[in-house]
Structure formats: structure tokens, C-alpha cells
Design a protein around this motif. Structure first.
Motif, PDB file in Angstrom:
ATOM      1  N   SER A   8       0.803  -1.220   0.000  1.00 54.47           N
ATOM      2  CA  SER A   8       0.000   0.000   0.000  1.00 54.47           C
ATOM      3  C   SER A   8       0.839   1.274   0.000  1.00 54.47           C
ATOM      4  O   SER A   8       0.310   2.370  -0.063  1.00 54.47           O
ATOM      5  CB  SER A   8      -0.912  -0.003   1.227  1.00 54.47           C
ATOM      6  OG  SER A   8      -0.120  -0.190   2.378  1.00 54.47           O
ATOM      7  N   CYS A  10       3.388   1.628   2.402  1.00 51.39           N
ATOM      8  CA  CYS A  10       3.870   1.816   3.770  1.00 51.39           C
ATOM      9  C   CYS A  10       5.396   1.826   3.787  1.00 51.39           C
ATOM     10  O   CYS A  10       6.053   1.555   2.785  1.00 51.39           O
ATOM     11  CB  CYS A  10       3.346   0.706   4.671  1.00 51.39           C
ATOM     12  SG  CYS A  10       3.746  -0.933   4.075  1.00 51.39           S
ATOM     13  N   LYS A  11       5.934   2.139   4.951  1.00 50.30           N
ATOM     14  CA  LYS A  11       7.382   2.252   5.107  1.00 50.30           C
ATOM     15  C   LYS A  11       8.105   0.986   4.663  1.00 50.30           C
ATOM     16  O   LYS A  11       9.142   1.036   4.031  1.00 50.30           O
ATOM     17  CB  LYS A  11       7.683   2.504   6.588  1.00 50.30           C
ATOM     18  CG  LYS A  11       8.633   3.650   6.835  1.00 50.30           C
ATOM     19  CD  LYS A  11       9.106   3.603   8.261  1.00 50.30           C
ATOM     20  CE  LYS A  11       8.647   4.795   9.052  1.00 50.30           C
ATOM     21  NZ  LYS A  11       8.820   4.629  10.491  1.00 50.30           N
ATOM     22  N   ARG A  12       7.519  -0.160   5.019  1.00 48.76           N
ATOM     23  CA  ARG A  12       8.158  -1.434   4.689  1.00 48.76           C
ATOM     24  C   ARG A  12       8.246  -1.641   3.177  1.00 48.76           C
ATOM     25  O   ARG A  12       9.209  -2.230   2.678  1.00 48.76           O
ATOM     26  CB  ARG A  12       7.390  -2.594   5.326  1.00 48.76           C
ATOM     27  CG  ARG A  12       7.587  -2.677   6.836  1.00 48.76           C
ATOM     28  CD  ARG A  12       6.464  -3.438   7.516  1.00 48.76           C
ATOM     29  NE  ARG A  12       6.317  -4.820   7.075  1.00 48.76           N
ATOM     30  CZ  ARG A  12       7.091  -5.817   7.483  1.00 48.76           C
ATOM     31  NH1 ARG A  12       8.053  -5.578   8.333  1.00 48.76           N
ATOM     32  NH2 ARG A  12       6.898  -7.032   7.052  1.00 48.76           N
ATOM     33  N   THR A  50       1.535  -7.683   3.296  1.00 46.44           N
ATOM     34  CA  THR A  50       2.386  -6.807   2.504  1.00 46.44           C
ATOM     35  C   THR A  50       3.689  -6.561   3.256  1.00 46.44           C
ATOM     36  O   THR A  50       3.705  -6.650   4.485  1.00 46.44           O
ATOM     37  CB  THR A  50       1.687  -5.470   2.241  1.00 46.44           C
ATOM     38  OG1 THR A  50       1.278  -4.916   3.477  1.00 46.44           O
ATOM     39  CG2 THR A  50       0.477  -5.658   1.331  1.00 46.44           C
ATOM     40  N   ARG A  64       7.550  -9.852   3.985  1.00 48.53           N
ATOM     41  CA  ARG A  64       8.911  -9.642   4.484  1.00 48.53           C
ATOM     42  C   ARG A  64       9.594  -8.531   3.714  1.00 48.53           C
ATOM     43  O   ARG A  64       9.373  -8.365   2.522  1.00 48.53           O
ATOM     44  CB  ARG A  64       9.735 -10.926   4.329  1.00 48.53           C
ATOM     45  CG  ARG A  64       9.453 -11.945   5.429  1.00 48.53           C
ATOM     46  CD  ARG A  64      10.673 -12.824   5.653  1.00 48.53           C
ATOM     47  NE  ARG A  64      11.857 -12.015   5.845  1.00 48.53           N
ATOM     48  CZ  ARG A  64      13.083 -12.397   5.480  1.00 48.53           C
ATOM     49  NH1 ARG A  64      13.281 -13.537   4.914  1.00 48.53           N
ATOM     50  NH2 ARG A  64      14.116 -11.598   5.704  1.00 48.53           N
ATOM     51  N   VAL A  65      10.435  -7.784   4.429  1.00 48.13           N
ATOM     52  CA  VAL A  65      11.305  -6.819   3.775  1.00 48.13           C
ATOM     53  C   VAL A  65      12.617  -7.549   3.548  1.00 48.13           C
ATOM     54  O   VAL A  65      13.462  -7.615   4.439  1.00 48.13           O
ATOM     55  CB  VAL A  65      11.515  -5.570   4.655  1.00 48.13           C
ATOM     56  CG1 VAL A  65      12.398  -4.566   3.939  1.00 48.13           C
ATOM     57  CG2 VAL A  65      10.185  -4.930   4.999  1.00 48.13           C
ATOM     58  N   LEU A  66      12.754  -8.144   2.374  1.00 48.79           N
ATOM     59  CA  LEU A  66      13.964  -8.910   2.101  1.00 48.79           C
ATOM     60  C   LEU A  66      15.163  -7.976   2.054  1.00 48.79           C
ATOM     61  O   LEU A  66      15.073  -6.860   1.552  1.00 48.79           O
ATOM     62  CB  LEU A  66      13.834  -9.641   0.758  1.00 48.79           C
ATOM     63  CG  LEU A  66      12.778 -10.737   0.669  1.00 48.79           C
ATOM     64  CD1 LEU A  66      12.750 -11.307  -0.738  1.00 48.79           C
ATOM     65  CD2 LEU A  66      13.049 -11.839   1.678  1.00 48.79           C
TER      66      LEU A  66
ATOM     67  N   CYS B 101      -1.967  -2.254   7.971  1.00 47.29           N
ATOM     68  CA  CYS B 101      -1.634  -1.876   6.589  1.00 47.29           C
ATOM     69  C   CYS B 101      -1.940  -3.007   5.609  1.00 47.29           C
ATOM     70  O   CYS B 101      -2.113  -2.778   4.420  1.00 47.29           O
ATOM     71  CB  CYS B 101      -0.171  -1.465   6.488  1.00 47.29           C
ATOM     72  SG  CYS B 101       0.958  -2.634   7.245  1.00 47.29           S
ATOM     73  N   SER B 102      -2.040  -4.265   6.114  1.00 44.27           N
ATOM     74  CA  SER B 102      -2.361  -5.391   5.234  1.00 44.27           C
ATOM     75  C   SER B 102      -3.826  -5.782   5.319  1.00 44.27           C
ATOM     76  O   SER B 102      -4.230  -6.781   4.736  1.00 44.27           O
ATOM     77  CB  SER B 102      -1.532  -6.622   5.600  1.00 44.27           C
ATOM     78  OG  SER B 102      -0.177  -6.387   5.470  1.00 44.27           O
ATOM     79  N   PRO B 105      -5.806  -6.211   1.643  1.00 44.60           N
ATOM     80  CA  PRO B 105      -5.510  -7.437   0.906  1.00 44.60           C
ATOM     81  C   PRO B 105      -5.920  -8.686   1.684  1.00 44.60           C
ATOM     82  O   PRO B 105      -6.354  -9.673   1.085  1.00 44.60           O
ATOM     83  CB  PRO B 105      -3.994  -7.402   0.694  1.00 44.60           C
ATOM     84  CG  PRO B 105      -3.502  -6.121   1.219  1.00 44.60           C
ATOM     85  CD  PRO B 105      -4.635  -5.320   1.740  1.00 44.60           C
ATOM     86  N   TYR B 199      12.948 -12.497   9.826  1.00 48.82           N
ATOM     87  CA  TYR B 199      11.602 -11.932   9.877  1.00 48.82           C
ATOM     88  C   TYR B 199      11.322 -11.343  11.259  1.00 48.82           C
ATOM     89  O   TYR B 199      10.816 -10.227  11.382  1.00 48.82           O
ATOM     90  CB  TYR B 199      10.580 -13.027   9.548  1.00 48.82           C
ATOM     91  CG  TYR B 199       9.147 -12.640   9.807  1.00 48.82           C
ATOM     92  CD1 TYR B 199       8.455 -11.807   8.934  1.00 48.82           C
ATOM     93  CD2 TYR B 199       8.477 -13.101  10.942  1.00 48.82           C
ATOM     94  CE1 TYR B 199       7.153 -11.439   9.177  1.00 48.82           C
ATOM     95  CE2 TYR B 199       7.161 -12.748  11.199  1.00 48.82           C
ATOM     96  CZ  TYR B 199       6.497 -11.915  10.307  1.00 48.82           C
ATOM     97  OH  TYR B 199       5.206 -11.552  10.562  1.00 48.82           O
ATOM     98  N   GLU B 202      13.170  -8.116  11.655  1.00 44.79           N
ATOM     99  CA  GLU B 202      12.475  -7.065  10.890  1.00 44.79           C
ATOM    100  C   GLU B 202      11.257  -6.541  11.638  1.00 44.79           C
ATOM    101  O   GLU B 202      10.991  -5.343  11.657  1.00 44.79           O
ATOM    102  CB  GLU B 202      11.899  -7.666   9.609  1.00 44.79           C
ATOM    103  CG  GLU B 202      12.746  -7.619   8.402  1.00 44.79           C
ATOM    104  CD  GLU B 202      12.127  -8.531   7.350  1.00 44.79           C
ATOM    105  OE1 GLU B 202      10.888  -8.560   7.225  1.00 44.79           O
ATOM    106  OE2 GLU B 202      12.887  -9.236   6.680  1.00 44.79           O
ATOM    107  N   ASP B 206      10.360  -2.809  12.754  1.00 48.70           N
ATOM    108  CA  ASP B 206       9.157  -2.197  12.197  1.00 48.70           C
ATOM    109  C   ASP B 206       8.200  -1.740  13.303  1.00 48.70           C
ATOM    110  O   ASP B 206       7.733  -0.603  13.293  1.00 48.70           O
ATOM    111  CB  ASP B 206       8.455  -3.214  11.277  1.00 48.70           C
ATOM    112  CG  ASP B 206       7.195  -2.637  10.672  1.00 48.70           C
ATOM    113  OD1 ASP B 206       7.285  -1.540  10.103  1.00 48.70           O
ATOM    114  OD2 ASP B 206       6.126  -3.271  10.787  1.00 48.70           O
TER     115      ASP B 206
END
Lengths: 76, 333
Positions: A8, A10-12, A50, A64-66, B101-102, B105, B199, B202, B206
Motif C-alpha cells: 500500500s 507503507c514504510k516497509r 504486505t 517480508r522486507v527482504l 496496513c495489510s 488485501p 523476519y 524485521e 518495524d
């Protein structure tokens, strides 16, 4: 090659986009990096967490933010 | 039992931290007995405590949650119908990672793939309300019986709320594009241990980035309640003998968007000032379950009548839970 960031905005998602650019630069490859922000399109592609990452139309990661090196290993 | 209590006080409540901060302040010549000193002590101790809990808990919980991606939850829940499906959705909502935010979807992914609307709402109610972090945090400021009772009523609210939404026959108020688009079901590769750890790391970064400001504001409000707002004002507004305390706490909490980590210091301070347990829990539930930003997102996929029913059911449920806890708190404390 086409890389899509599904999220969307977002920061990620922004971070994932930057990591993808870094991975491309590190690998010396060029590709079109596209952001897919429409939630319907995101869901239709099978992403429920997301951000998602697709390479040449194929979804390779969701939620995931790879890191750049992880993306580098996924590049064709 | 004594050892268990000691572990709880030191690891979760972090009495050692409270004592160290007090010792440090006294060494610097600040009297924690004064109002300003007391507020400062609460602020420093609580901010450090919440950030430590946040880091450790989010890391551990994210690792567990990496085993329950929404795709798996959808596949498991999809095998059931009726009440068992709602119950499973509510239970899995507690371990499936969820970020507002998800939510769009995710909603399309559930409903578009054929999960009933009510089952999807059972998930959407329980997911922000009862996650593993909130359980451990409640145990840290109250005790385990209260934390477990909170989970139980949260899951019941999600099951009942989802079932009522299903029965209300509001399916026509789902935006048509949700149902019109075929959903790709992309098989998920099993993650390796290293990927799960990455993960979890992260997630800590986040969540920290998203909530640190709320924590600071929450602790500041907590310190205010703790030391500056007169006891009579709190008793007159939210005292346990006031029938309106629960609805008031709920209505104030609904529009607010904050994480459980931000509401925690406020809850802690309110309880310390003698506000009823049910009133405090109603406030926490209202803040985490409903918020203006999440409703604006949800509006993209469901029409106002369905949105109104959702808000109405959850609000009434939270108020009922608040009264229930106020009436039976003596069994849990």
C-alpha cells in the motif's frame, strides 16, 4: 526484467523497493522496478501480508522486507 | 509459587528496574517522594520497561507467528463451516501476524477466496484485540488469571461478533470487486530458520518504528494520571460505583489508534488510581480493536451499513465485557 513491489505504500514497502534497487546495482543488472499499490490487484496476485515481491510476474516473497543480498539470490 | 511470583515481578514487572531507577534518581539528589520526582520515576521506569518488553516479546512472538501466515490460516479455516470455523478463525487470529496496513488485501484474500463474511470478521476482531503480546503484557501488569480471562472473552467476542455479522445477512454490502476477482493462491515456500529469525528481527524494527511515539505519549498520560490528576476527579469520572464509567472508557478509546504497548501505561496508572478492572480493559480493547484509521481502510471493501453493524457489535461487546469484569474482578485479583 521486471520487479514489482506489492504494497500500500507503507514504510516497509518503500524499504523493500530500495533494497531491490540495491540488489540490482550490486548484481550489475537493470530492471524496471514497479510499485503495485492497488489493494485489489495486490490481493488478486495472492498477497495477504504486505509487502510482496514479484520478479517477472512471479511472486517470490510476501510479508517480508527482504535484505538486498536475499533479493540478489532471487534475481534470474 | 513464590518463585513463580518472584520471576513474574522481576522479569515482567521488572521490579529491579523500578528500584534501580529510584536508586539512580536518589543518588542524583531527586526525591521520588515528591510529585515531580514520582512522575519522572514513573516515566523513566515505564519507558525503559516497555521498550525492553517490546523488543523481547515482538522478537519471540514474530518467530512463532512466522509459522502461521494468513495463507495457512485461510486454508485451515476453509475446511470448516459454521461455529467451528468462527472459533478457529478467532483462535488463529491470535497467532497470525496482523498489521492494519495489510488488512485490505487480507480481507479480499479471505472473502474473495470464499471464506464466509462472518468468519473473516471473527478473524478481524480477534487479530488486533488478542495477540500473544497483549496476553503477556496483561500478565505483567495484572496477573495471569486476568490475562487468560481477557483472551477468553476476546475470543468469545470475536466468535459471537462474527456469527452475528454472518446472520445479519449483510453480504450484499461487501464492495462487489471483492467477490469479482479471482484470487491467486500462491503456494508458500516453507521458511528456513534463518529466514524466520530475519523476519522476527524485521518485525522488532518495524513495530518499534511505528509505536515508539505512542509509547512515549502513553507513558506521559500515565504519569499524568498517576501523579497530577486529583483522585477525586478520577473517582468522579471513572470510579467503580459510576455506571457510565465503562461506556465512557469505551467511547473515548474507539477513535484512538494505538498499539497495546501505548495503552499499557495508561491502564497501569488507571488501575493504580482505583479505576475498575473492567473499565480499564474496556478502554484497552476499544483502543486496539477499533480505530478511525482502520475503519477508513475497511470502508474500501465494505459499505457503511456493514461497517456500522461491525462497529456496533464490537462496541456493545466491549461494554458488556467491561461490566462483566467489573462485577467479577474480585475473583481474579
Amino acid at each position: 526484467m521486471k520487479i514489482e513491489i506489492l504494497g500500500s505504500g507503507c514504510k516497509r514497502c518503500i524499504q523493500l523497493g530500495e533494497n531491490a534497487e540495491a540488489a540490482l546495482a550490486a548484481a550489475g543488472k537493470s530492471a524496471e522496478v514497479v510499485k503495485v499499490t492497488n489493494p485489489v490487484e495486490i490481493a488478486r496476485r495472492g498477497v495477504m501480508s504486505t509487502p510482496g515481491l514479484a520478479i517477472d510476474g512471479k511472486l517470490v516473497s510476501t510479508g517480508r522486507v527482504l535484505a538486498a543480498d536475499e533479493i540478489g539470490r532471487l534475481l534470474p | 509459587m513464590a518463585i513463580f511470583q518472584w520471576l513474574n515481578n522481576q522479569l515482567l514487572r521488572m521490579d529491579w528496574l523500578s528500584a534501580s531507577v529510584r536508586g539512580l534518581m536518589e543518588a542524583l539528589g531527586i526525591d521520588v517522594g515528591t510529585r515531580l520526582g514520582g512522575s519522572l520515576h514513573f516515566f523513566i521506569y515505564d519507558v525503559i520497561k516497555i521498550f525492553i518488553l517490546l523488543g523481547v516479546l515482538i522478537f519471540a512472538i514474530s518467530y512463532v507467528q512466522s509459522h502461521f501466515p494468513p495463507e495457512r490460516t485461510r486454508a485451515i479455516v476453509g475446511r470448516f463451516r459454521g461455529l467451528p470455523a468462527n472459533t478457529l478463525a478467532a483462535l488463529l487470529g491470535t497467532v497470525t501476524p496482523f498489521c492494519s496496513c495489510s488488512s485490505i488485501p487480507l480481507f479480499i484474500g479471505f472473502v474473495g477466496a470464499g471464506l464466509p463474511l462472518g468468519v473473516t470478521f471473527s478473524f478481524l476482531i480477534s487479530s488486533p484485540l488478542v495477540d500473544l503480546a497483549s496476553v503477556i503484557l496483561l500478565a505483567s501488569i495484572f496477573n495471569w488469571p486476568i490475562a487468560i480471562a481477557y483472551v477468553a472473552v476476546g475470543v468469545v467476542l470475536a466468535v459471537v461478533g462474527g456469527t452475528l455479522i454472518e446472520r445479519a445477512g449483510l453480504q450484499r454490502h461487501i464492495e462487489p470487486f471483492v467477490l469479482d476477482n479471482p484470487i491467486a493462491d500462491v503456494p508458500q515456500a516453507e521458511l528456513t530458520r534463518a529466514e524466520r529469525l530475519a523476519y522476527a528481527r524485521e518485525q522488532v524494527v518495524d513495530v518499534f518504528g511505528r509505536v515508539w511515539a505512542y509509547v512515549l505519549v502513553g507513558v506521559a498520560i500515565g504519569a499524568l494520571i498517576h501523579n497530577w490528576i486529583p483522585q477525586q476527579v478520577i473517582a468522579a469520572l471513572l470510579g467503580s460505583d459510576k455506571l457510565w464509567a465503562v461506556p465512557l472508557a469505551t467511547v473515548v478509546g474507539i477513535p484512538m489508534y494505538a498499539d497495546i504497548f501505548g495503552t499499557l501505561p495508561i491502564a497501569e496508572a488507571l488501575v493504580a488510581r482505583g479505576v475498575g478492572l473492567g473499565t480499564v480493559l474496556a478502554f484497552m480493547m476499544a483502543v486496539t480493536a477499533l480505530s478511525v484509521p482502520s475503519l477508513i481502510l475497511l470502508r474500501q471493501v465494505v459499505r457503511p451499513p456493514l461497517l456500522a453493524v461491525f462497529v456496533g457489535i464490537v462496541t456493545l461487546g466491549i461494554v458488556a465485557i467491561g461490566y462483566l469484569f467489573n462485577a467479577f474482578a474480585y475473583l481474579l485479583v
